[in-house]
Write a protein that holds these residues in place. Structure first.
Motif, mmCIF file in Angstrom:
data_model
loop_
_atom_site.group_PDB
_atom_site.id
_atom_site.type_symbol
_atom_site.label_atom_id
_atom_site.label_comp_id
_atom_site.label_asym_id
_atom_site.label_seq_id
_atom_site.Cartn_x
_atom_site.Cartn_y
_atom_site.Cartn_z
ATOM 1 N N MET A 118 38.285 32.580 57.712
ATOM 2 C CA MET A 118 38.786 33.705 56.894
ATOM 3 C C MET A 118 37.813 35.019 57.010
ATOM 4 N N ILE A 119 38.331 36.111 57.097
ATOM 5 C CA ILE A 119 37.364 37.187 57.114
ATOM 6 C C ILE A 119 36.989 37.603 55.740
ATOM 7 N N PRO A 120 35.924 38.359 55.432
ATOM 8 C CA PRO A 120 35.684 38.558 53.913
ATOM 9 C C PRO A 120 36.735 39.215 53.038
ATOM 10 N N ALA A 121 37.469 40.233 53.826
ATOM 11 C CA ALA A 121 38.474 40.956 53.049
ATOM 12 C C ALA A 121 39.540 39.799 52.506
ATOM 13 N N ALA A 122 39.875 38.752 53.379
ATOM 14 C CA ALA A 122 40.967 37.813 53.004
ATOM 15 C C ALA A 122 40.402 37.052 51.852
ATOM 16 N N ARG A 123 39.106 36.713 51.867
ATOM 17 C CA ARG A 123 38.431 35.788 50.800
ATOM 18 C C ARG A 123 38.914 36.649 49.102
ATOM 19 N N LEU A 124 38.599 37.859 49.425
ATOM 20 C CA LEU A 124 38.662 38.822 48.038
ATOM 21 C C LEU A 124 40.278 38.718 47.737
ATOM 22 N N SER A 125 41.160 38.607 49.022
ATOM 23 C CA SER A 125 42.609 38.620 48.421
ATOM 24 C C SER A 125 43.034 37.102 47.513
ATOM 25 N N ALA A 126 42.097 36.079 48.134
ATOM 26 C CA ALA A 126 42.306 34.559 47.786
ATOM 27 C C ALA A 126 41.706 34.763 46.347
ATOM 28 N N ALA A 127 40.514 35.282 46.185
ATOM 29 C CA ALA A 127 40.167 35.306 44.734
ATOM 30 C C ALA A 127 40.939 36.031 43.831
ATOM 31 N N ILE A 128 41.507 36.936 44.164
ATOM 32 C CA ILE A 128 42.377 37.849 43.046
ATOM 33 C C ILE A 128 43.580 36.898 42.839
ATOM 34 N N GLU A 129 44.235 36.068 43.615
ATOM 35 C CA GLU A 129 45.338 35.200 43.653
ATOM 36 C C GLU A 129 44.775 34.125 42.726
ATOM 37 N N ILE A 130 43.634 33.450 42.736
ATOM 38 C CA ILE A 130 43.002 32.315 41.798
ATOM 39 C C ILE A 130 42.984 32.864 40.453
ATOM 40 N N ILE A 131 42.354 34.006 40.258
ATOM 41 C CA ILE A 131 41.869 34.738 38.995
ATOM 42 C C ILE A 131 43.243 34.803 38.152
ATOM 43 N N ALA A 132 44.394 35.598 39.091
ATOM 44 C CA ALA A 132 45.658 35.775 38.322
ATOM 45 C C ALA A 132 46.337 34.325 37.994
ATOM 46 N N ALA A 133 46.009 33.314 38.887
ATOM 47 C CA ALA A 133 46.536 31.845 38.255
ATOM 48 C C ALA A 133 45.835 31.426 37.282
ATOM 49 N N ILE A 134 44.564 31.556 37.009
ATOM 50 C CA ILE A 134 43.870 31.110 35.868
ATOM 51 C C ILE A 134 44.333 31.839 34.543
ATOM 52 N N GLU A 135 44.629 32.942 34.846
ATOM 53 C CA GLU A 135 44.998 33.959 33.524
ATOM 54 C C GLU A 135 46.385 33.742 33.179
ATOM 55 N N THR A 136 47.487 33.714 33.956
ATOM 56 C CA THR A 136 48.921 33.542 33.686
ATOM 57 C C THR A 136 49.080 32.019 33.556
ATOM 58 N N GLN A 137 48.616 31.211 34.070
ATOM 59 C CA GLN A 137 48.910 29.553 33.940
ATOM 60 C C GLN A 137 47.848 28.844 33.015
ATOM 61 N N ARG A 138 46.854 29.788 32.428
ATOM 62 C CA ARG A 138 45.877 29.200 31.420
ATOM 63 C C ARG A 138 45.443 27.872 31.790
ATOM 64 N N VAL A 139 44.841 27.853 33.274
ATOM 65 C CA VAL A 139 44.280 26.587 33.562
ATOM 66 C C VAL A 139 42.938 26.591 33.839
ATOM 67 N N CYS B 77 38.376 46.721 51.404
ATOM 68 C CA CYS B 77 39.918 46.831 50.765
ATOM 69 C C CYS B 77 40.668 47.915 51.534
ATOM 70 N N ASP B 78 40.672 47.740 52.899
ATOM 71 C CA ASP B 78 41.621 48.419 53.665
ATOM 72 C C ASP B 78 42.709 48.257 53.940
ATOM 73 N N GLY B 79 43.643 47.479 53.138
ATOM 74 C CA GLY B 79 44.972 47.332 53.444
ATOM 75 C C GLY B 79 45.379 46.606 54.623
ATOM 76 N N GLY B 80 44.538 46.323 55.501
ATOM 77 C CA GLY B 80 44.859 45.412 56.567
ATOM 78 C C GLY B 80 45.414 44.011 56.521
ATOM 79 N N ARG B 81 45.653 43.383 57.618
ATOM 80 C CA ARG B 81 46.334 41.845 57.056
ATOM 81 C C ARG B 81 45.608 41.205 56.346
ATOM 82 N N PHE B 82 45.949 40.566 55.301
ATOM 83 C CA PHE B 82 45.290 39.586 54.378
ATOM 84 C C PHE B 82 44.204 40.365 53.544
ATOM 85 N N ALA B 83 43.891 41.574 53.588
ATOM 86 C CA ALA B 83 43.054 42.444 52.983
ATOM 87 C C ALA B 83 43.784 42.918 51.502
#
Length: 432
Positions: free
Chosen positions: A1-22, A92-98
Motif C-alpha cells: 500500500m502507498i502511504p496515502a492509502a494507509r491514511l485512508s485506511a486509518a480514517i476508515e478505522i477511526i470512523a468505525a471506532i467512533e460510530t460503532q463504539r468498539v 492528500c492529493d485525491g488520487g486512487r486510494f488517497a
C-alpha cells in the motif's frame, strides 16, 4: 500500500471506532481480516496512525476546528508527526486510494493553527473529568505531563538474572537496537519509530530461554523498591500474569518462599509457563477455589507483601491510548474500593517488622497518596518507609533518580516526562 492509502485506511478505522463504539484493537483486527492484501508493514503503519490519532484525539480536533475522523488524522500528522502543510497535502492529493485534497480551511488550520488558549484537558489530551485530579498532583505542569503520557512508549525488557547478565544480553540483542535503560540495573530499551513493527522478540533465543521478559522500566523499579531478599517469605498478592512475580524471584535468587496469588484465576493463566521458562523453582501459584481465601494460612508471617493494585491505568496511557477515552468516573470508584480491600487483606499477612509494597500504574492522587494516608489511619501499626530509603537500591543513580521523580511523603511517582517510564506510584510501608 502507498502511504496515502494507509491514511485512508486509518480514517476508515477511526470512523468505525467512533460510530460503532468498539475498542481500537478490535477495529484494527476486523479491518485487517477484511483487507488481507495488506502486508504486515502496512498493518503496522496503519495501526501506528490509528494509535497516534487516539493519543491526540482532543488536541488534533481543536487544531482543525472539527471532530471528524479525517480532521483528527490531519491534526495528528501536524502535532504528533511534525509534518508541515505541504507534506500533508502531498499525501492528500485525491488520487486512487488517497484522501481527498485539503480544502482551504484545512490548509489554514494546518499552517497557522495552534493550541494557544486550549483548555488543559484539550491541550493535554485527557478526559475533562480528570482535570482536577491531574491538577492536584501536577499543577500547571499537567499539560506537559499529560502530553508526555500521550507519546509513544519504547519496548523495555528486564534481564532475568537467574539465567543471564545484562552485558551478555545487550550484546546478543544489539541487532534490535537494545540499549541499557536509564535507571534499572537489569533493564534494556528498544526505541520504536512511528511506523515500526514489533521486533519479534518472542522468536529471539534470549526470550525463548527465559533470559529476558518484556517489562516497562517503571515496573522494574517498582519491584526493586520492594527490596525482596533471598530467604524471605514474599507474597505477590495481585500477581496476574506474573510480571512482578518473575522480578521478585530474580531478586530472591531462588531462595526463600514466593507465593503468587490473584482473586481472578483467569489472570493467572500465563504465569505457569512464564515461571518455567524463567527457571523459577521457589514460586507457588495459588488460584481461588470457590469462595475460599487462597491465602488463609498466611497470618502475620510474610516478610513482604507486594500489591500490584487494581487501578485506573492512567500511567499506561502511552501504551493504551484507547483506554483513557473509555474511562468513566464510576470505574475509578470501583478501583478505589478494590484497593482498600486488597490493602486491608495484606495488613493481616505481614509479620512484625515486615513490609507492604503498594504499587499502582496510576498518576491519580486518589489511588496513590490518599490511599496511603487512609490505610495508615486504619492501620496505625504501619508507617511509610522514607522514599529515599526505598530508592537507595539504585546505588549511584539514586540521587539522580530523586531529582527526576516526583517525591511525596507517601512515596515515589514516576512519569514519562520525569523518568521516561510509564506512570507508576510506589510506596513501601513497614509494620512496627
Amino acid at each position: 500500500m502507498i502511504p496515502a492509502a494507509r491514511l485512508s485506511a486509518a480514517i476508515e478505522i477511526i470512523a468505525a471506532i467512533e460510530t460503532q463504539r468498539v475498542p481500537a484493537a478490535q477495529a484494527l483486527k476486523e479491518w485487517g481480516t477484511a483487507h488481507r492484501f495488506a502486508g504486515s508493514g502496512d498493518r503496522a503503519a496503519i495501526s501506528g496512525l490509528v494509535w497516534d490519532v487516539l493519543r491526540r484525539r482532543a488536541s488534533s480536533a481543536y487544531l482543525m476546528g472539527s471532530e471528524t475522523p479525517r480532521a483528527r488524522l490531519l491534526g495528528m500528522l501536524r502535532l504528533e508527526r511534525g509534518m508541515d502543510v505541504d507534506a500533508i497535502a502531498a499525501l492528500c492529493d485525491g488520487g486512487r486510494f488517497a484522501p481527498e485534497p485539503l480544502d482551504e480551511a484545512e490548509r489554514t488550520a494546518l499552517a497557522s493553527g495552534s493550541l494557544d488558549g486550549a483548555p488543559a484537558h484539550v491541550a493535554g489530551d485527557y478526559p475533562e473529568w480528570l482535570d482536577a485530579q491531574l491538577a492536584a498532583v501536577f499543577g500547571e505542569d499537567r499539560v506537559a505531563e499529560a502530553t508526555a503520557m500521550a507519546s509513544r512508549a519504547p519496548l523495555d525488557l528486564r534481564v532475568n538474572t537467574l539465567k543471564a547478565k545484562r552485558e551478555k544480553v545487550l550484546g546478543s540483542l544489539k541487532h534490535l537496537g537494545a540499549k541499557p535503560t536509564p535507571w534499572s540495573p537489569v533493564g534494556l530499551r528498544i526505541e520504536l519509530g512511528a511506523d515500526a513493527r514489533n521486533p519479534g522478540l518472542h522468536s529471539e533465543e534470549d526470550f525463548l530461554k527465559g533470559a529476558v521478559e518484556v517489562q516497562d522500566e517503571g515496573s522494574q523499579l517498582a519491584a526493586l523498591f520492594s527490596a525482596a531478599k533471598p530467604g524471605e517469605q514474599v507474597i505477590d498478592l495481585c500477581a496476574g500474569a506474573g510480571g512482578k512475580t518473575l522480578a521478585l524471584a530474580a531478586m530472591m535468587g531462588g531462595k526463600g518462599r514466593l507465593i503468587a496469588a490473584d482473586r481472578d484465576k483467569r489472570q493467572l493463566a500465563p504465569i505457569h509457563e512464564r515461571l518455567s521458562r524463567a527457571g523459577v523453582h521457589n514460586a507457588e501459584v495459588r488460584a481461588p477455589k470457590g469462595e475460599a481465601e487462597p491465602l488463609a494460612d498466611i497470618k502475620a508471617s510474610a516478610d513482604l507483601v507486594l500489591i500490584d493494585a487494581p487501578c485506573s491505568g492512567t500511567g499506561t496511557w502511552r501504551r493504551n491510548p484507547d483506554a483513557k477515552w473509555r474511562m468513566r468516573p464510576g470505574a475509578l470508584e470501583v478501583r478505589l474500593k478494590d484497593q482498600v480491600e486488597v490493602l486491608d487483606r495484606a495488613a493481616g499477612m505481614v509479620k512484625p517488622g515486615g513490609r507492604i509494597a503498594y504499587i499502582t500504574c496510576s498518576v491519580l492522587p486518589a489511588e496513590n497518596n490518599e490511599q496511603m494516608r487512609a490505610f495508615i489511619a486504619r492501620h496505625p501499626e504501619f508507617s511509610i518507609v522514607p522514599p529515599e530509603e526505598t530508592a537507595s537500591v539504585l546505588w549511584d543513580k539514586a540521587e539522580d533518580f530523586a531529582a527526576a521523580a516526583l517525591r511525596s511523603d507517601e512515596g515515589w511517582l514516576l512519569t514519562p516526562r520525569r523518568t521516561g517510564t510509564d506512570g507508576f506510584f510506589v510506596a513501601v510501608l513497614r509494620k512496627a
